[in-house]
Scaffold this active site. Structure first.
Site, PDB file in Angstrom:
ATOM      1  N   ASP A 156      11.399 -28.386 -33.183  1.00 46.58           N
ATOM      2  CA  ASP A 156      11.037 -27.215 -32.368  1.00 46.58           C
ATOM      3  C   ASP A 156      11.180 -25.910 -33.145  1.00 46.58           C
ATOM      4  O   ASP A 156      11.123 -24.814 -32.555  1.00 46.58           O
ATOM      5  CB  ASP A 156      11.850 -27.160 -31.067  1.00 46.58           C
ATOM      6  CG  ASP A 156      13.354 -27.165 -31.310  1.00 46.58           C
ATOM      7  OD1 ASP A 156      14.065 -26.417 -30.630  1.00 46.58           O
ATOM      8  OD2 ASP A 156      13.817 -27.912 -32.194  1.00 46.58           O
ATOM      9  N   HIS A 206      16.329 -24.055 -39.562  1.00 44.32           N
ATOM     10  CA  HIS A 206      16.642 -25.464 -39.819  1.00 44.32           C
ATOM     11  C   HIS A 206      15.359 -26.256 -39.551  1.00 44.32           C
ATOM     12  O   HIS A 206      14.357 -25.672 -39.136  1.00 44.32           O
ATOM     13  CB  HIS A 206      17.819 -25.949 -38.950  1.00 44.32           C
ATOM     14  CG  HIS A 206      17.600 -25.892 -37.473  1.00 44.32           C
ATOM     15  ND1 HIS A 206      17.269 -24.729 -36.784  1.00 44.32           N
ATOM     16  CD2 HIS A 206      17.674 -26.854 -36.517  1.00 44.32           C
ATOM     17  CE1 HIS A 206      17.164 -24.986 -35.497  1.00 44.32           C
ATOM     18  NE2 HIS A 206      17.396 -26.269 -35.305  1.00 44.32           N
ATOM     19  N   HIS A 211      17.564 -20.869 -26.811  1.00 45.62           N
ATOM     20  CA  HIS A 211      16.940 -21.677 -25.760  1.00 45.62           C
ATOM     21  C   HIS A 211      17.617 -21.397 -24.411  1.00 45.62           C
ATOM     22  O   HIS A 211      18.058 -22.320 -23.720  1.00 45.62           O
ATOM     23  CB  HIS A 211      17.089 -23.168 -26.107  1.00 45.62           C
ATOM     24  CG  HIS A 211      16.446 -23.586 -27.392  1.00 45.62           C
ATOM     25  ND1 HIS A 211      15.117 -23.328 -27.703  1.00 45.62           N
ATOM     26  CD2 HIS A 211      16.945 -24.263 -28.471  1.00 45.62           C
ATOM     27  CE1 HIS A 211      14.820 -23.836 -28.885  1.00 45.62           C
ATOM     28  NE2 HIS A 211      15.914 -24.399 -29.385  1.00 45.62           N
ATOM     29  N   ASP A 263      19.774 -21.804 -33.248  1.00 43.65           N
ATOM     30  CA  ASP A 263      20.377 -22.949 -32.544  1.00 43.65           C
ATOM     31  C   ASP A 263      21.884 -23.076 -32.701  1.00 43.65           C
ATOM     32  O   ASP A 263      22.471 -24.077 -32.276  1.00 43.65           O
ATOM     33  CB  ASP A 263      19.673 -24.249 -32.946  1.00 43.65           C
ATOM     34  CG  ASP A 263      18.383 -24.443 -32.166  1.00 43.65           C
ATOM     35  OD1 ASP A 263      17.788 -25.540 -32.256  1.00 43.65           O
ATOM     36  OD2 ASP A 263      17.954 -23.509 -31.474  1.00 43.65           O
ATOM     37  N   HIS A 295      14.614 -28.814 -37.417  1.00 47.20           N
ATOM     38  CA  HIS A 295      14.336 -29.530 -36.168  1.00 47.20           C
ATOM     39  C   HIS A 295      12.901 -29.264 -35.744  1.00 47.20           C
ATOM     40  O   HIS A 295      12.355 -28.180 -35.983  1.00 47.20           O
ATOM     41  CB  HIS A 295      15.306 -29.124 -35.061  1.00 47.20           C
ATOM     42  CG  HIS A 295      16.634 -29.796 -35.193  1.00 47.20           C
ATOM     43  ND1 HIS A 295      17.753 -29.394 -34.513  1.00 47.20           N
ATOM     44  CD2 HIS A 295      17.043 -30.866 -35.945  1.00 47.20           C
ATOM     45  CE1 HIS A 295      18.774 -30.168 -34.809  1.00 47.20           C
ATOM     46  NE2 HIS A 295      18.371 -31.064 -35.688  1.00 47.20           N
TER      47      HIS A 295
HETATM   48  C1  LIG Z   1      15.004 -29.211 -28.166  1.00 49.43           C
HETATM   49  C2  LIG Z   1      15.527 -30.382 -28.923  1.00 49.43           C
HETATM   50  N1  LIG Z   1      15.213 -31.600 -28.520  1.00 49.43           N
HETATM   51  C3  LIG Z   1      15.669 -32.684 -29.164  1.00 49.43           C
HETATM   52  C4  LIG Z   1      16.449 -32.518 -30.260  1.00 49.43           C
HETATM   53  C5  LIG Z   1      16.783 -31.278 -30.699  1.00 49.43           C
HETATM   54  C6  LIG Z   1      16.320 -30.170 -30.026  1.00 49.43           C
HETATM   55  O1  LIG Z   1      16.649 -28.927 -30.413  1.00 49.43           O
HETATM   56  C7  LIG Z   1      17.640 -31.394 -31.874  1.00 49.43           C
HETATM   57  O2  LIG Z   1      17.772 -32.797 -32.089  1.00 49.43           O
HETATM   58  C8  LIG Z   1      17.071 -33.466 -31.117  1.00 49.43           C
HETATM   59  O3  LIG Z   1      17.003 -34.695 -31.025  1.00 49.43           O
HETATM   60 ZN   LIG Z   2      17.817 -27.431 -33.471  1.00 51.25          ZN
HETATM   61 ZN   LIG Z   3      15.935 -25.542 -31.243  1.00 50.46          ZN
END
Ligand SMILES: Cc1ncc2c(c1O)COC2=O
Ligand SMILES: [Zn+2]
Ligand SMILES: [Zn+2]
Ligand SMILES: [Zn+2]
Length: 268
Positions: free
Chosen positions: A100, A96, A252, A207, A98
């Protein structure tokens, strides 16, 4: 045929409050958790799933997540530990978009890139509560421009070298490497099942379940577009675990990650 190898590329760590990791459950308080990407070294090619976070982006946009990342925990650094360079990666798949999970996408202009067909438009026009998650847009010139954030793009990035091929439903990336559609966290989220010749399968939730506690108790993370779909995705993954006797890895999970194989150690 040589067997498939799965390497977890340690991408450093971030901090969130426990109520974001375990929505409506907690406990609260700062939780430092790992971020990693997945390299599937398969006879048919080298497949990279996700690319971690960009340190400078997190420092600038989400400093409260207190990023900790060494040079070896950047994507190029982690690949170098394996004697590889970004140009050696054939296919890049983002579970996805995001921040990270896309921070290192810029290192792969020539890799074939894949994502779910709904994830790209969602990142381009997301819900107000998704703006932080979808905050690093350097993975796509189209998305960065749509969000008015072209300043995030690097000099060499173009529409052509940030183009994604779109997929939907479950897809076999290569023999024994299956992308499992597990929406809820985001509209186009995927988990990963890898089967081997000589060991039990690996089921990587990504996730769909941040930690064992999320997974065992059907607890969503605080960041989700559809919590009902999120619970159903976790339940589907548990069915698959039962059917395949897979070893489950979470995205995580500070406790579980201590026992995961990282660096030059691999599954397979
Ligand atoms: C690790 C992490 N930090 C913040 C956010 C997300 C994360 O996976 C997904 O949506 C967010 O605002
Ligand atoms: Zn995520
Ligand atoms: Zn993540
Ligand atoms: Zn084999």
């Amino acid at each position: 045929m040589a067997d498939t190898k799965v390497f977890l590329l340690d991408g450093g760590s971030l901090v969130l409050d426990g109520f974001h990791i375990w929505w409506n459950k907690g406990p609260g308080g700062e939780v430092r958790f790992p971020v990693y990407s997945v390299l599937v070294d398969h006879p048919k090619g080298k497949f990279l799933i996700d690319t971690g976070y960009d340190f400078d982006h997190v420092q600038k946009v989400l400093p409260f997540e207190k990023p900790q990342q060494t040079k070896e925990q950047t994507i190029p650094g982690a690949l170098k530990l394996l004697g590889l360079e970004p140009k050696d990666i054939d296919v890049l798949f983002n579970s996805h978009f995001h921040f990270d999970h896309v921070g290192g996408n810029k290192f792969f202009p020539d890799a074939k890139k894949l994502c779910h067909k709904d994830e790209l438009p969602q990142a381009a026009k997301c819900q107000p509560f998704e703006v932080l998650g979808y905050s690093d847009l350097a993975f796509s010139t189209d998305v960065a421009e749509a969000r008015g954030m072209s300043d995030q793009l690097g000099a060499g990035q173009t529409a052509a070298n940030t183009k994604f091929e779109l997929i939907e439903g479950d897809v076999e990336l290569a023999p024994g490497v299956t992308l499992l559609y597990t929406p809820g966290h985001t509209v186009g989220h995927y988990s990963l099942l890898v089967e081997f010749d000589t060991r039990r399968p690996l089921l990587l939730t990504l996730d769909a379940a941040y930690t064992r506690k999320n997974y065992d108790n059907d607890i969503n993370a605080g960041f989700h577009i559809d919590p009902v779909a999120g619970v159903n995705s976790m339940r589907r993954l548990k069915e698959i675990e039962k059917k395949t006797n897979a070893e489950v890895l979470f995205s995580h999970d500070p406790e579980s990650f201590k026992d995961y194989k990282t660096g030059v150690n691999f599954y397979g």
